[in-house]
Design an enzyme around this catalytic site. Structure first.
Site, PDB file in Angstrom:
ATOM      1  N   ARG A  33      22.317  24.194  14.639  1.00  0.00           N
ATOM      2  CA  ARG A  33      20.267  24.570  14.760  1.00  0.00           C
ATOM      3  C   ARG A  33      21.599  25.965  15.059  1.00  0.00           C
ATOM      4  O   ARG A  33      20.800  27.199  15.421  1.00  0.00           O
ATOM      5  CB  ARG A  33      19.852  23.993  15.663  1.00  0.00           C
ATOM      6  CG  ARG A  33      18.968  24.314  15.359  1.00  0.00           C
ATOM      7  CD  ARG A  33      17.759  23.476  16.226  1.00  0.00           C
ATOM      8  NE  ARG A  33      16.266  24.253  16.535  1.00  0.00           N
ATOM      9  CZ  ARG A  33      15.208  24.103  17.706  1.00  0.00           C
ATOM     10  NH1 ARG A  33      16.844  24.438  18.754  1.00  0.00           N
ATOM     11  NH2 ARG A  33      14.238  25.016  17.939  1.00  0.00           N
ATOM     12  N   ILE A  59      11.007  28.598  15.897  1.00  0.00           N
ATOM     13  CA  ILE A  59      12.274  27.690  14.970  1.00  0.00           C
ATOM     14  C   ILE A  59      10.878  26.196  15.738  1.00  0.00           C
ATOM     15  O   ILE A  59      11.807  25.861  17.301  1.00  0.00           O
ATOM     16  CB  ILE A  59      13.585  28.018  15.356  1.00  0.00           C
ATOM     17  CG1 ILE A  59      13.664  27.145  14.415  1.00  0.00           C
ATOM     18  CG2 ILE A  59      13.335  28.051  16.304  1.00  0.00           C
ATOM     19  CD1 ILE A  59      15.438  27.373  14.806  1.00  0.00           C
ATOM     20  N   SER A  60      11.050  25.633  14.254  1.00  0.00           N
ATOM     21  CA  SER A  60      10.064  24.229  14.890  1.00  0.00           C
ATOM     22  C   SER A  60      11.518  23.431  15.874  1.00  0.00           C
ATOM     23  O   SER A  60      12.535  23.377  15.650  1.00  0.00           O
ATOM     24  CB  SER A  60       9.857  23.780  13.678  1.00  0.00           C
ATOM     25  OG  SER A  60       9.130  24.426  13.710  1.00  0.00           O
ATOM     26  N   GLN A  61      11.018  22.365  16.678  1.00  0.00           N
ATOM     27  CA  GLN A  61      11.903  21.741  17.865  1.00  0.00           C
ATOM     28  C   GLN A  61      12.307  20.333  16.338  1.00  0.00           C
ATOM     29  O   GLN A  61      11.900  20.487  15.733  1.00  0.00           O
ATOM     30  CB  GLN A  61      10.879  20.558  18.122  1.00  0.00           C
ATOM     31  CG  GLN A  61       9.760  19.627  18.202  1.00  0.00           C
ATOM     32  CD  GLN A  61       8.887  19.651  19.425  1.00  0.00           C
ATOM     33  OE1 GLN A  61       8.246  19.710  19.989  1.00  0.00           O
ATOM     34  NE2 GLN A  61       9.826  18.339  19.798  1.00  0.00           N
ATOM     35  N   PHE A 202       1.358  23.990  15.545  1.00  0.00           N
ATOM     36  CA  PHE A 202       2.520  25.456  14.501  1.00  0.00           C
ATOM     37  C   PHE A 202       1.954  26.553  14.103  1.00  0.00           C
ATOM     38  O   PHE A 202       0.765  26.326  14.912  1.00  0.00           O
ATOM     39  CB  PHE A 202       2.250  24.260  12.794  1.00  0.00           C
ATOM     40  CG  PHE A 202       3.353  23.594  12.582  1.00  0.00           C
ATOM     41  CD1 PHE A 202       4.883  24.191  12.027  1.00  0.00           C
ATOM     42  CD2 PHE A 202       3.697  22.167  12.473  1.00  0.00           C
ATOM     43  CE1 PHE A 202       5.933  23.005  11.914  1.00  0.00           C
ATOM     44  CE2 PHE A 202       3.966  21.868  12.696  1.00  0.00           C
ATOM     45  CZ  PHE A 202       5.485  21.932  12.050  1.00  0.00           C
TER      46      PHE A 202
END
Length: 212
Positions: A33, A59-61, A202
């Site tokens: 990541r 950037i999503s968890q 989101f």
């Protein structure tokens, strides 16, 4: 770069949030990541939290990426469409699970930067486009799996139409400023089945192209 202790803590955090699929965990161990997080947030790349990226996006968890990938149940021969390339991290995870990944984003800069990371990492089975993702990619349809990383009020009709019978789509739905639900849509011979998975938050799915 992931060191051994970071990797162990990272995987422990994923498992503790319900990511148990071995293939998904292996993919998330393989894809660093840190390659997708730039600037002042780079030192937080391995924490289970969303982080800001360019163009006002995030950037999503990792646990949400893992849970969405797990719900998608990608098979090795699948062709996958991702709407919302963002940093490219989710597409990179999917590239470890699928035969082919098509990813679209409305921001040219995000697509360009994601492509650079894909190239450096040798991820040759990802094709990234700048496009209005709410229309999908009709030229490449149908897809075995579709994932949307931005919230719509309802699953977009063009995306439902581009899902193969037997295919699965995972996406957040709901008003952008309220609680959203992560939904799994399965296309059957008779129509569509909907399963609600969990609450999420989101960025909204917007039509048209970005200015950058």
């Amino acid at each position: 770069m992931f060191d051994a202790e970071q990797k162990m803590q990272f995987l422990f955090a994923l498992r503790s949030k319900g990511v148990t699929d071995t293939r998904v965990l292996t993919a998330m161990e393989t894809v660093d990541r840190g390659d997708f997080v730039r600037g002042i947030f780079a030192n937080r790349a391995y924490e289970d939290m969303p982080l800001p990226i360019a163009c006002g996006q995030t950037i999503s968890q990792p646990s949400v990426v893992g849970l969405m990938s797990q719900a998608l149940n990608v098979q090795p021969r699948d062709k996958v469409l991702e709407v919302g390339t963002g940093s490219g991290y989710q597409a990179a995870i999917l590239s470890q699970l699928a035969r082919r990944v098509y990813t679209v984003d409305r921001h040219r800069r995000l697509v360009r930067e994601a492509k650079e990371v894909f190239d450096r990492a040798g991820l040759v089975n990802i094709t990234a486009f700048t496009a209005d993702g709410s229309h999908g990619l009709p030229d490449q349809a149908p897809f075995d799996r579709i994932i949307v990383t931005a919230a719509a009020e309802d699953p977009p009709g063009p995306l439902l139409a581009q899902l193969r019978i037997g295919g699965i789509m995972v996406l957040p739905v709901g008003q952008s400023d309220a609680v959203q639900s992560l939904i799994k849509v399965t296309r059957t011979d008779a129509g569509f089945e909907y399963d609600e998975l969990r609450d999420v938050r989101f960025v909204p799915l917007l039509e048209g192209l970005g200015q950058d």
